[in-house]
Design a protein around this motif. Structure first.
Motif, PDB file in Angstrom:
ATOM      1  N   SER A  49      45.116  41.072  47.927  1.00 45.36           N
ATOM      2  CA  SER A  49      43.893  41.876  47.903  1.00 45.36           C
ATOM      3  C   SER A  49      44.213  43.371  47.876  1.00 45.36           C
ATOM      4  O   SER A  49      43.468  44.163  47.287  1.00 45.36           O
ATOM      5  N   ALA A  50      45.320  43.763  48.504  1.00 50.07           N
ATOM      6  CA  ALA A  50      45.740  45.168  48.413  1.00 50.07           C
ATOM      7  C   ALA A  50      46.096  45.522  46.972  1.00 50.07           C
ATOM      8  O   ALA A  50      45.794  46.614  46.484  1.00 50.07           O
ATOM      9  N   ARG A  51      46.727  44.584  46.280  1.00 51.53           N
ATOM     10  CA  ARG A  51      47.038  44.779  44.862  1.00 51.53           C
ATOM     11  C   ARG A  51      45.749  44.876  44.044  1.00 51.53           C
ATOM     12  O   ARG A  51      45.650  45.696  43.121  1.00 51.53           O
ATOM     13  N   ILE A  52      44.758  44.062  44.379  1.00 51.51           N
ATOM     14  CA  ILE A  52      43.472  44.122  43.679  1.00 51.51           C
ATOM     15  C   ILE A  52      42.815  45.483  43.894  1.00 51.51           C
ATOM     16  O   ILE A  52      42.229  46.055  42.967  1.00 51.51           O
ATOM     17  N   GLN A  53      42.903  46.021  45.106  1.00 48.36           N
ATOM     18  CA  GLN A  53      42.328  47.343  45.362  1.00 48.36           C
ATOM     19  C   GLN A  53      42.985  48.405  44.496  1.00 48.36           C
ATOM     20  O   GLN A  53      42.304  49.256  43.904  1.00 48.36           O
ATOM     21  N   THR A  54      44.313  48.356  44.388  1.00 51.94           N
ATOM     22  CA  THR A  54      45.033  49.331  43.559  1.00 51.94           C
ATOM     23  C   THR A  54      44.648  49.194  42.091  1.00 51.94           C
ATOM     24  O   THR A  54      44.400  50.187  41.397  1.00 51.94           O
ATOM     25  N   ALA A  58      42.682  51.835  39.530  1.00 42.81           N
ATOM     26  CA  ALA A  58      43.258  52.229  38.246  1.00 42.81           C
ATOM     27  C   ALA A  58      42.321  51.877  37.089  1.00 42.81           C
ATOM     28  O   ALA A  58      42.193  52.635  36.120  1.00 42.81           O
ATOM     29  N   SER A  59      41.645  50.714  37.195  1.00 45.86           N
ATOM     30  CA  SER A  59      40.708  50.308  36.143  1.00 45.86           C
ATOM     31  C   SER A  59      39.526  51.267  36.061  1.00 45.86           C
ATOM     32  O   SER A  59      39.100  51.659  34.961  1.00 45.86           O
ATOM     33  N   GLN A  60      38.983  51.653  37.218  1.00 49.33           N
ATOM     34  CA  GLN A  60      37.866  52.604  37.226  1.00 49.33           C
ATOM     35  C   GLN A  60      38.284  53.941  36.631  1.00 49.33           C
ATOM     36  O   GLN A  60      37.520  54.572  35.880  1.00 49.33           O
ATOM     37  N   SER A  99      44.198  50.007  28.201  1.00 46.51           N
ATOM     38  CA  SER A  99      44.650  50.058  29.587  1.00 46.51           C
ATOM     39  C   SER A  99      43.586  49.501  30.534  1.00 46.51           C
ATOM     40  O   SER A  99      43.898  48.701  31.434  1.00 46.51           O
ATOM     41  N   ALA A 100      42.327  49.895  30.308  1.00 50.69           N
ATOM     42  CA  ALA A 100      41.238  49.376  31.144  1.00 50.69           C
ATOM     43  C   ALA A 100      41.088  47.871  30.975  1.00 50.69           C
ATOM     44  O   ALA A 100      40.869  47.138  31.950  1.00 50.69           O
ATOM     45  N   TYR A 101      41.239  47.396  29.740  1.00 51.04           N
ATOM     46  CA  TYR A 101      41.128  45.958  29.485  1.00 51.04           C
ATOM     47  C   TYR A 101      42.249  45.177  30.180  1.00 51.04           C
ATOM     48  O   TYR A 101      42.006  44.152  30.822  1.00 51.04           O
ATOM     49  N   ASP A 102      43.472  45.676  30.056  1.00 43.03           N
ATOM     50  CA  ASP A 102      44.612  44.998  30.683  1.00 43.03           C
ATOM     51  C   ASP A 102      44.467  44.956  32.198  1.00 43.03           C
ATOM     52  O   ASP A 102      44.788  43.946  32.842  1.00 43.03           O
ATOM     53  N   LEU A 103      43.992  46.054  32.768  1.00 42.12           N
ATOM     54  CA  LEU A 103      43.796  46.081  34.215  1.00 42.12           C
ATOM     55  C   LEU A 103      42.707  45.097  34.637  1.00 42.12           C
ATOM     56  O   LEU A 103      42.838  44.425  35.669  1.00 42.12           O
ATOM     57  N   GLY A 104      41.651  45.009  33.851  1.00 41.27           N
ATOM     58  CA  GLY A 104      40.595  44.041  34.155  1.00 41.27           C
ATOM     59  C   GLY A 104      41.094  42.606  34.095  1.00 41.27           C
ATOM     60  O   GLY A 104      40.738  41.770  34.937  1.00 41.27           O
ATOM     61  N   VAL A 105      41.941  42.309  33.108  1.00 43.37           N
ATOM     62  CA  VAL A 105      42.523  40.964  33.001  1.00 43.37           C
ATOM     63  C   VAL A 105      43.415  40.666  34.203  1.00 43.37           C
ATOM     64  O   VAL A 105      43.390  39.561  34.755  1.00 43.37           O
ATOM     65  N   GLU A 106      44.192  41.665  34.639  1.00 39.50           N
ATOM     66  CA  GLU A 106      45.076  41.460  35.788  1.00 39.50           C
ATOM     67  C   GLU A 106      44.268  41.234  37.067  1.00 39.50           C
ATOM     68  O   GLU A 106      44.625  40.389  37.900  1.00 39.50           O
ATOM     69  N   ILE A 107      43.163  41.971  37.220  1.00 35.81           N
ATOM     70  CA  ILE A 107      42.297  41.768  38.385  1.00 35.81           C
ATOM     71  C   ILE A 107      41.708  40.371  38.374  1.00 35.81           C
ATOM     72  O   ILE A 107      41.670  39.681  39.405  1.00 35.81           O
ATOM     73  N   ALA A 108      41.238  39.923  37.212  1.00 39.46           N
ATOM     74  CA  ALA A 108      40.682  38.571  37.107  1.00 39.46           C
ATOM     75  C   ALA A 108      41.737  37.514  37.400  1.00 39.46           C
ATOM     76  O   ALA A 108      41.454  36.486  38.035  1.00 39.46           O
ATOM     77  N   ARG A 109      42.962  37.755  36.955  1.00 42.34           N
ATOM     78  CA  ARG A 109      44.045  36.792  37.199  1.00 42.34           C
ATOM     79  C   ARG A 109      44.341  36.672  38.695  1.00 42.34           C
ATOM     80  O   ARG A 109      44.485  35.558  39.218  1.00 42.34           O
ATOM     81  N   LEU A 110      44.418  37.813  39.371  1.00 44.43           N
ATOM     82  CA  LEU A 110      44.672  37.774  40.813  1.00 44.43           C
ATOM     83  C   LEU A 110      43.513  37.117  41.566  1.00 44.43           C
ATOM     84  O   LEU A 110      43.728  36.354  42.505  1.00 44.43           O
ATOM     85  N   GLY A 111      42.297  37.418  41.125  1.00 43.89           N
ATOM     86  CA  GLY A 111      41.134  36.797  41.758  1.00 43.89           C
ATOM     87  C   GLY A 111      41.135  35.289  41.589  1.00 43.89           C
ATOM     88  O   GLY A 111      40.794  34.538  42.512  1.00 43.89           O
ATOM     89  N   ALA A 112      41.545  34.837  40.400  1.00 39.83           N
ATOM     90  CA  ALA A 112      41.605  33.394  40.152  1.00 39.83           C
ATOM     91  C   ALA A 112      42.676  32.721  41.001  1.00 39.83           C
ATOM     92  O   ALA A 112      42.550  31.552  41.362  1.00 39.83           O
ATOM     93  N   ILE A 113      43.728  33.463  41.338  1.00 35.75           N
ATOM     94  CA  ILE A 113      44.777  32.905  42.195  1.00 35.75           C
ATOM     95  C   ILE A 113      44.309  32.861  43.649  1.00 35.75           C
ATOM     96  O   ILE A 113      44.618  31.928  44.392  1.00 35.75           O
ATOM     97  N   THR A 170      36.546  40.903  48.475  1.00 36.51           N
ATOM     98  CA  THR A 170      35.391  41.703  48.050  1.00 36.51           C
ATOM     99  C   THR A 170      35.467  43.118  48.607  1.00 36.51           C
ATOM    100  O   THR A 170      35.205  44.099  47.897  1.00 36.51           O
ATOM    101  N   VAL A 171      35.836  43.239  49.871  1.00 32.84           N
ATOM    102  CA  VAL A 171      35.929  44.563  50.494  1.00 32.84           C
ATOM    103  C   VAL A 171      37.029  45.389  49.829  1.00 32.84           C
ATOM    104  O   VAL A 171      36.850  46.586  49.547  1.00 32.84           O
ATOM    105  N   ARG A 172      38.175  44.769  49.567  1.00 35.42           N
ATOM    106  CA  ARG A 172      39.269  45.488  48.912  1.00 35.42           C
ATOM    107  C   ARG A 172      38.855  45.975  47.523  1.00 35.42           C
ATOM    108  O   ARG A 172      39.155  47.106  47.124  1.00 35.42           O
ATOM    109  N   SER A 173      38.179  45.123  46.784  1.00 38.88           N
ATOM    110  CA  SER A 173      37.723  45.507  45.446  1.00 38.88           C
ATOM    111  C   SER A 173      36.713  46.651  45.523  1.00 38.88           C
ATOM    112  O   SER A 173      36.751  47.592  44.721  1.00 38.88           O
ATOM    113  N   ALA A 174      35.810  46.582  46.508  1.00 41.85           N
ATOM    114  CA  ALA A 174      34.821  47.646  46.674  1.00 41.85           C
ATOM    115  C   ALA A 174      35.486  48.970  47.053  1.00 41.85           C
ATOM    116  O   ALA A 174      35.090  50.038  46.570  1.00 41.85           O
ATOM    117  N   LEU A 175      36.506  48.893  47.904  1.00 42.34           N
ATOM    118  CA  LEU A 175      37.221  50.118  48.277  1.00 42.34           C
ATOM    119  C   LEU A 175      37.939  50.724  47.080  1.00 42.34           C
ATOM    120  O   LEU A 175      38.002  51.947  46.932  1.00 42.34           O
TER     121      LEU A 175
END
Length: 198
Positions: A49-54, A58-60, A99-113, A170-175
């Motif tokens: 989740s810390a990775r998802i926050q980072t 970066a995606s934003q 770059s934004a697309y790749d970051l979004g895919v990586e976030i989705a991948r981590l979320g799916a895991i 969810t909290v990490r993503s919001a942060l």
């Protein structure tokens, strides 16, 4: 009036503490196995989740660069075309969008895991307790009734675990999403302070 226990405002935590104490009284070894499995799952979720926050931050920022680049190119379209910078601006916007697309895919991948982690933690703890407890029952060192009671306590303890993992993610993503807004706010406040001072 008789005094009542001070668990009214935190009945959830009191109930979990009661279950934890009951499991410790039944069999501390099985409780240790349960705590170990849960600890591994919690550490995994916190790290991911810390990775998802980072990645979310970066995606934003990448999306912000795309928006700013489009606005800059459209507002100065004549200058861009006159100086022959159309291809350069197009390449820059394309790189930011990718770059934004790749970051979004990586976030989705981590979320799916992360989603199956809670289920794996519950099943892993159950199987570990069932295996060790079954062996001890067969060896005659643990009554069957105690094992059944412990397993019931185990499910009562672990059922909210999935909600807790989801809340952490969810909290990490919001942060991560909030961080760029905080940066903009602080930058704007500093700029306004400099203007007032001038």
């Amino acid at each position: 009036h008789t005094a009542r226990p001070s668990c009214g405002s935190s009945s959830f935590f009191c109930s979990k503490l009661t279950i934890f104490a009951g499991m410790a009284l039944i069999d501390p070894a099985l409780l240790g196995i349960t705590v170990t499995v849960i600890a591994v799952a919690v550490v995994s979720v916190v790290i991911a989740s810390a990775r998802i926050q980072t990645l979310t931050r970066a995606s934003q920022e990448a999306v912000g660069r795309v928006a700013a680049g489009v606005e800059r190119a459209l507002s100065a379209i004549r200058t861009v075309r006159a100086t022959g910078a159309t291809e350069r601006e197009s390449d820059r916007l394309e790189a930011d969008a990718e770059s934004a697309y790749d970051l979004g895919v990586e976030i989705a991948r981590l979320g799916a895991i992360l989603w199956p982690v809670s289920g794996l933690a519950i099943q892993g703890a159950f199987l570990a307790v069932l295996g060790v407890g079954g062996y001890r029952v067969a060896a005659g060192t643990l009554p069957v009734a105690d094992l059944i009671t412990f397993i019931l306590f185990l499910f009562m303890m672990l059922m909210p675990l999935g909600q807790a993992f989801s809340a952490i993610t969810t909290v990490r993503s919001a942060l991560g999403s909030l961080a760029p807004a905080g940066t903009v706010y602080s930058t704007g406040g500093a700029a306004a302070t400099r203007v007032d001072a001038a």
